[in-house]
Scaffold this motif. Structure first.
Motif, PDB file in Angstrom:
ATOM      1  N   GLY A  10       0.777  -1.225   0.000  1.00  0.00           N
ATOM      2  CA  GLY A  10       0.000   0.000   0.000  1.00  0.00           C
ATOM      3  C   GLY A  10       0.810   1.277   0.000  1.00  0.00           C
ATOM      4  O   GLY A  10       0.248   2.372   0.085  1.00  0.00           O
ATOM      5  N   GLY A  12       2.402   2.489  -2.485  1.00  0.00           N
ATOM      6  CA  GLY A  12       2.354   3.111  -3.805  1.00  0.00           C
ATOM      7  C   GLY A  12       3.438   2.646  -4.744  1.00  0.00           C
ATOM      8  O   GLY A  12       3.542   3.143  -5.865  1.00  0.00           O
ATOM      9  N   ARG A 154      -2.274   3.480   3.789  1.00  0.00           N
ATOM     10  CA  ARG A 154      -2.020   2.269   3.007  1.00  0.00           C
ATOM     11  C   ARG A 154      -3.238   1.347   3.005  1.00  0.00           C
ATOM     12  O   ARG A 154      -3.573   0.739   1.977  1.00  0.00           O
ATOM     13  N   GLN A 156      -6.384   2.266   3.289  1.00  0.00           N
ATOM     14  CA  GLN A 156      -7.408   2.873   2.437  1.00  0.00           C
ATOM     15  C   GLN A 156      -7.097   2.641   0.967  1.00  0.00           C
ATOM     16  O   GLN A 156      -8.004   2.361   0.172  1.00  0.00           O
ATOM     17  N   ARG A 157      -5.828   2.731   0.590  1.00  0.00           N
ATOM     18  CA  ARG A 157      -5.448   2.486  -0.806  1.00  0.00           C
ATOM     19  C   ARG A 157      -5.728   1.049  -1.202  1.00  0.00           C
ATOM     20  O   ARG A 157      -6.282   0.783  -2.279  1.00  0.00           O
ATOM     21  N   ARG A 158      -5.324   0.112  -0.341  1.00  0.00           N
ATOM     22  CA  ARG A 158      -5.537  -1.295  -0.653  1.00  0.00           C
ATOM     23  C   ARG A 158      -7.023  -1.623  -0.706  1.00  0.00           C
ATOM     24  O   ARG A 158      -7.475  -2.362  -1.595  1.00  0.00           O
ATOM     25  N   ASP A 161      -8.375  -0.486  -3.997  1.00  0.00           N
ATOM     26  CA  ASP A 161      -7.970  -1.384  -5.086  1.00  0.00           C
ATOM     27  C   ASP A 161      -8.854  -2.631  -5.109  1.00  0.00           C
ATOM     28  O   ASP A 161      -9.304  -3.072  -6.179  1.00  0.00           O
TER      29      ASP A 161
END
Length: 228
Positions: A10, A12, A154, A156-158, A161
């Motif tokens: 996560g 990036g 991280r 939240q990003r995962r 996705d």
């Protein structure tokens, strides 16, 4: 030139590595995809994550990466396309557990170096992304970055996705899984997750993807200029 990008889940690094490869007209070496494919094989064969099981299973596995347009990759496990299957939560956790086993790491170390050197023969940059690219696999890479971000960002990003792939997402569970993977990757005896001593540390918590790519591309072009 080999550009090494490392960091936890996560952070990036995958998006950045893929876009940097595209920007430089190079190739994207997604080593995490290779470990996910191996982890998937453990699940498919119902094998425990032990040294003995790895020593028995790994010699029968062949992981191939096929470069596609826009620095994307197709991933094949013993000839079968597993590109979509490896992007699930269970595959990610299996990859982390498999990566702690000596037979897996030895096989992947040789495979990753072989792929990178084969691709680099054509004079193109190879952007290698993983957890030990700068510290173990390519210690002589002229450009090394270690990307990180705070745990909530991280997670939240995962979660985003996974949701984009149509999976049902529990943010708290995703956060717990990432924290557990961080612990496992950092504490393993073989090639633990850590920044190489000469890597540039890049906190991406407040950076946009464009800003992340710009930092790495600038460093790569500076290294290319020095080498010519």
């Amino acid at each position: 030139m080999i550009i090494a990008l490392d960091g936890p889940a996560g952070s990036g690094k995958s998006t950045t590595a893929r876009r940097v490869a595209h920007e430089l007209g190079g190739l994207y070496l997604d080593t995490g995809a290779m470990y996910r494919a191996i982890g998937l094989a453990f699940l498919d064969h119902d094998r425990p994550f032990t040294e003995a099981a790895a020593a028995d299973l790994v010699p029968s596995l062949q992981v191939d990466l096929e470069p596609l347009a826009d620095a994307a990759l197709a991933v094949r496990l013993n000839g079968d396309d597993v590109t979509d299957r490896i992007r699930t939560g269970p595959a990610a956790q299996a990859a982390s557990r498999a990566a702690a086993l000596a037979p897996v790491r030895s096989a992947m170390l040789h495979a990753q170096r072989a792929v990178a050197h084969e691709w680099a023969r054509g004079g193109r940059a190879v952007v290698a992304e993983g957890r030990d690219m700068g510290s173990v696999v390519f210690p002589d890479a002229p450009v090394k970055f270690f990307l990180t971000a705070d745990l909530d960002a991280r997670a939240q990003r995962r979660a985003a996705d996974l949701a984009a792939r149509g999976e049902t997402v529990d943010l708290a569970q995703v956060r717990d899984e990432i924290a557990e993977r961080d612990r496992r990757d950092a504490d393993r005896a073989l090639a633990p997750l850590r920044a190489a001593s000469d890597a540039v540390l890049l906190d991406t918590t407040e950076l946009t993807p464009d800003e992340q790519v710009e930092r790495v591309v600038q460093a790569a072009r500076a290294a290319q200029a020095l080498a010519t």
